[in-house]
Scaffold this motif. Structure first.
Motif, PDB file in Angstrom:
ATOM      1  N   ALA A 112       0.839  -1.195   0.000  1.00 42.32           N
ATOM      2  CA  ALA A 112       0.000   0.000   0.000  1.00 42.32           C
ATOM      3  C   ALA A 112       0.875   1.246   0.000  1.00 42.32           C
ATOM      4  N   ILE A 113       0.252   2.351  -0.363  1.00 40.04           N
ATOM      5  CA  ILE A 113       0.873   3.670  -0.273  1.00 40.04           C
ATOM      6  C   ILE A 113      -0.001   4.491   0.671  1.00 40.04           C
ATOM      7  N   TYR A 114       0.643   5.178   1.610  1.00 43.98           N
ATOM      8  CA  TYR A 114      -0.091   5.957   2.606  1.00 43.98           C
ATOM      9  C   TYR A 114       0.216   7.441   2.470  1.00 43.98           C
ATOM     10  N   ALA A 115      -0.834   8.235   2.601  1.00 45.37           N
ATOM     11  CA  ALA A 115      -0.713   9.687   2.634  1.00 45.37           C
ATOM     12  C   ALA A 115      -1.532  10.197   3.815  1.00 45.37           C
ATOM     13  N   LEU A 116      -1.451  11.485   4.067  1.00 47.58           N
ATOM     14  CA  LEU A 116      -2.219  12.088   5.143  1.00 47.58           C
ATOM     15  C   LEU A 116      -3.486  12.733   4.590  1.00 47.58           C
ATOM     16  N   GLU A 117      -4.557  12.655   5.350  1.00 49.71           N
ATOM     17  CA  GLU A 117      -5.767  13.392   4.977  1.00 49.71           C
ATOM     18  C   GLU A 117      -5.429  14.872   4.903  1.00 49.71           C
ATOM     19  N   GLY A 118      -5.934  15.539   3.871  1.00 52.51           N
ATOM     20  CA  GLY A 118      -5.659  16.952   3.692  1.00 52.51           C
ATOM     21  C   GLY A 118      -4.432  17.233   2.848  1.00 52.51           C
ATOM     22  N   SER A 119      -3.735  16.170   2.430  1.00 49.72           N
ATOM     23  CA  SER A 119      -2.522  16.346   1.619  1.00 49.72           C
ATOM     24  C   SER A 119      -2.832  16.505   0.139  1.00 49.72           C
ATOM     25  N   GLY A 181       5.579   4.283   1.055  1.00 52.65           N
ATOM     26  CA  GLY A 181       5.197   2.900   0.855  1.00 52.65           C
ATOM     27  C   GLY A 181       5.202   2.180   2.191  1.00 52.65           C
ATOM     28  N   GLN A 182       4.202   1.327   2.404  1.00 54.36           N
ATOM     29  CA  GLN A 182       4.115   0.603   3.668  1.00 54.36           C
ATOM     30  C   GLN A 182       3.173  -0.578   3.506  1.00 54.36           C
ATOM     31  N   PHE A 183       3.520  -1.717   4.060  1.00 53.77           N
ATOM     32  CA  PHE A 183       2.579  -2.829   4.092  1.00 53.77           C
ATOM     33  C   PHE A 183       1.409  -2.452   5.005  1.00 53.77           C
ATOM     34  N   VAL A 184       0.227  -2.941   4.685  1.00 51.64           N
ATOM     35  CA  VAL A 184      -0.946  -2.608   5.490  1.00 51.64           C
ATOM     36  C   VAL A 184      -0.785  -3.097   6.929  1.00 51.64           C
ATOM     37  N   VAL A 185       0.049  -4.110   7.147  1.00 55.51           N
ATOM     38  CA  VAL A 185       0.265  -4.584   8.513  1.00 55.51           C
ATOM     39  C   VAL A 185       0.966  -3.536   9.369  1.00 55.51           C
ATOM     40  N   GLY A 186       1.590  -2.544   8.737  1.00 55.65           N
ATOM     41  CA  GLY A 186       2.261  -1.480   9.469  1.00 55.65           C
ATOM     42  C   GLY A 186       1.363  -0.307   9.806  1.00 55.65           C
ATOM     43  N   GLU A 187       0.087  -0.413   9.486  1.00 56.87           N
ATOM     44  CA  GLU A 187      -0.835   0.703   9.705  1.00 56.87           C
ATOM     45  C   GLU A 187      -0.947   1.128  11.172  1.00 56.87           C
ATOM     46  N   PRO A 188      -0.992   0.206  12.137  1.00 53.36           N
ATOM     47  CA  PRO A 188      -1.064   0.648  13.537  1.00 53.36           C
ATOM     48  C   PRO A 188       0.090   1.574  13.936  1.00 53.36           C
ATOM     49  N   LEU A 189       1.289   1.279  13.465  1.00 50.74           N
ATOM     50  CA  LEU A 189       2.439   2.127  13.781  1.00 50.74           C
ATOM     51  C   LEU A 189       2.285   3.497  13.124  1.00 50.74           C
ATOM     52  N   LEU A 190       1.837   3.515  11.872  1.00 48.74           N
ATOM     53  CA  LEU A 190       1.654   4.789  11.179  1.00 48.74           C
ATOM     54  C   LEU A 190       0.583   5.638  11.840  1.00 48.74           C
ATOM     55  N   GLU A 191      -0.519   5.001  12.249  1.00 48.97           N
ATOM     56  CA  GLU A 191      -1.587   5.745  12.918  1.00 48.97           C
ATOM     57  C   GLU A 191      -1.075   6.440  14.168  1.00 48.97           C
ATOM     58  N   LYS A 192      -0.240   5.739  14.911  1.00 46.98           N
ATOM     59  CA  LYS A 192       0.323   6.324  16.124  1.00 46.98           C
ATOM     60  C   LYS A 192       1.288   7.453  15.796  1.00 46.98           C
ATOM     61  N   ALA A 193       2.030   7.304  14.709  1.00 49.70           N
ATOM     62  CA  ALA A 193       3.035   8.302  14.341  1.00 49.70           C
ATOM     63  C   ALA A 193       2.414   9.597  13.840  1.00 49.70           C
ATOM     64  N   VAL A 194       1.276   9.517  13.154  1.00 46.29           N
ATOM     65  CA  VAL A 194       0.685  10.721  12.545  1.00 46.29           C
ATOM     66  C   VAL A 194      -0.419  11.334  13.395  1.00 46.29           C
ATOM     67  N   ALA A 195      -0.798  10.670  14.502  1.00 46.38           N
ATOM     68  CA  ALA A 195      -1.871  11.192  15.356  1.00 46.38           C
ATOM     69  C   ALA A 195      -1.566  12.627  15.801  1.00 46.38           C
ATOM     70  N   PRO A 196      -2.561  13.497  15.827  1.00 45.54           N
ATOM     71  CA  PRO A 196      -4.003  13.262  15.603  1.00 45.54           C
ATOM     72  C   PRO A 196      -4.420  13.287  14.130  1.00 45.54           C
ATOM     73  N   GLY A 197      -3.444  13.304  13.222  1.00 45.32           N
ATOM     74  CA  GLY A 197      -3.780  13.254  11.810  1.00 45.32           C
ATOM     75  C   GLY A 197      -4.384  11.911  11.428  1.00 45.32           C
ATOM     76  N   LYS A 198      -4.959  11.858  10.240  1.00 45.74           N
ATOM     77  CA  LYS A 198      -5.591  10.640   9.750  1.00 45.74           C
ATOM     78  C   LYS A 198      -4.906  10.169   8.474  1.00 45.74           C
ATOM     79  N   LEU A 199      -4.927   8.866   8.274  1.00 41.44           N
ATOM     80  CA  LEU A 199      -4.262   8.280   7.118  1.00 41.44           C
ATOM     81  C   LEU A 199      -5.207   8.098   5.937  1.00 41.44           C
ATOM     82  N   VAL A 200      -4.627   8.162   4.752  1.00 38.90           N
ATOM     83  CA  VAL A 200      -5.297   7.748   3.518  1.00 38.90           C
ATOM     84  C   VAL A 200      -4.544   6.529   3.014  1.00 38.90           C
ATOM     85  N   ARG A 201      -5.241   5.416   2.865  1.00 43.21           N
ATOM     86  CA  ARG A 201      -4.607   4.181   2.410  1.00 43.21           C
ATOM     87  C   ARG A 201      -4.973   3.919   0.954  1.00 43.21           C
ATOM     88  N   LEU A 202      -3.943   3.749   0.126  1.00 48.72           N
ATOM     89  CA  LEU A 202      -4.125   3.346  -1.268  1.00 48.72           C
ATOM     90  C   LEU A 202      -3.530   1.944  -1.393  1.00 48.72           C
TER      91      LEU A 202
END
Length: 324
Positions: A112-119, A181-202
């Motif tokens: 997957a590719i991850y971006a931030l909401e609002g980007s 780029g990030q495997f979807v299994v890494g999403e919990p770590l990304l969510e914690k890193a970008v909080a309070p921002g939100k992720l966009v998953r492609l």
């Protein structure tokens, strides 16, 4: 039973356990990338004694990407490894690397590719003209051509930037990369890193791609010379997976005990994500490699790359290491 009999039994049991540990066969296992929450079940298998039950002492070392893991296994720097099936196709098709998958873990695409909401990145087309960061040996940029074709975007309009894998969450959270780029299994770590921002998953899967992700790999020489060792490792690892999936919080705690830099809650969250990816369609047992899915994997990769040599799906895996 008197005290002498009790002592002899206890001493005999300790001697047996000590002898088993001394006689255990030492092997090296290399991950696809780093040590993350998604790898918790390997450490569960070690902590719970599942490897020891199979007469193994396993040294779990960090890889630098699937391609790196494949090379290490091919060069006998590790007996077994964890790598992406797509990267295995590329290694076989371009360099005839003699490595095969012996059990599948990610039965669905994890890429997957991850971006931030609002980007400004909300759909695949929004990636055009942007910079996406990932590590040098990651499978995500390697398979981006297939994703771009499936999503109907121009892959040449997207720039990939090489970055250290450990820095990717920070690059995304601080806006120093448009996406990562990030495997979807890494999403919990990304969510914690970008909080309070939100992720966009492609996710590549959302573009309609269907193929295998990661699995356990071994060299052809080891498969020929010591298939029993591989059988023992696979058996113990799958037992660790089953336990971790049933007890994700404990799996996270176990991983944290081995590697303090991985928070227990991240380990638990990523273990839950792995459980979802490992679920096989049609009731196929966990770990069993489906020939039809391996053929799909070859088609996806071959359609996106000009391989030097044609690849037959049968050259990429060996059945029989997982009990059906």
């Amino acid at each position: 039973m008197n005290w002498k009999q009790t002592f002899c039994l206890a001493f005999g049991a300790c001697l047996y356990l000590f002898s088993a540990r001394v006689m255990a066969e030492e092997i090296t296992f290399v991950t696809d990338f780093g040590i993350n929450g998604r790898h918790a079940y390997f450490f569960v298998a070690d902590k719970k004694g599942f490897y020891q039950e199979q007469g193994l002492t396993v040294d779990i070392v960090r890889g630098q990407g699937s391609s790196d893991a494949i090379k290490k296994v091919a060069n006998n720097n590790a007996q077994l490894g964890f790598a992406d099936a797509g990267s295995l196709v590329l290694a076989r098709g371009n360099d005839r690397v003699p490595v095969k998958m012996v059990a599948v873990v990610y039965a669905r695409p994890p890429h997957a590719i991850y971006a931030l909401e609002g980007s400004g990145i909300e759909k695949p087309a929004d990636l055009e003209g942007r910079k996406v960061a990932d590590s040098a040996y990651s499978a995500i940029p390697a398979l981006f051509g297939a994703y771009a074709e499936a999503a109907g975007i121009d892959q040449d309009a997207v720039s990939w930037v090489v970055a250290d894998g450990g820095a990717l969450p920070s690059l995304l959270s601080t806006g120093r990369a448009d996406a990562i780029g990030q495997f979807v299994v890494g999403e919990p770590l990304l969510e914690k890193a970008v909080a309070p921002g939100k992720l966009v998953r492609l996710a590549y899967e959302d573009a309609g791609l269907s193929y295998y992700g990661n699995g356990l790999i071994a060299s052809e020489s080891l498969i020929d010379q010591d298939p029993e060792l591989i059988q023992r490792f696979v058996t113990a690892t799958l037992k660790g997976m089953a336990y971790a999936f049933a007890h994700p919080e404990e799996a996270g705690e176990i991983l944290h005990g081995y590697h303090r830099q991985v928070d227990a809650d991240i380990g638990a969250g990523e273990t839950r994500m792995v459980k979802d990816l490992a679920r096989q369609p049609g009731g196929l047992p966990m770990g069993v490699i489906d020939p039809a899915m391996m053929e799909k994997t070859v088609r996806v990769v071959s359609s996106a790359f000009d391989l030097k040599h044609p690849v037959d799906a049968k050259d990429l895996y060996v059945p029989g290491f997982v009990a059906e």
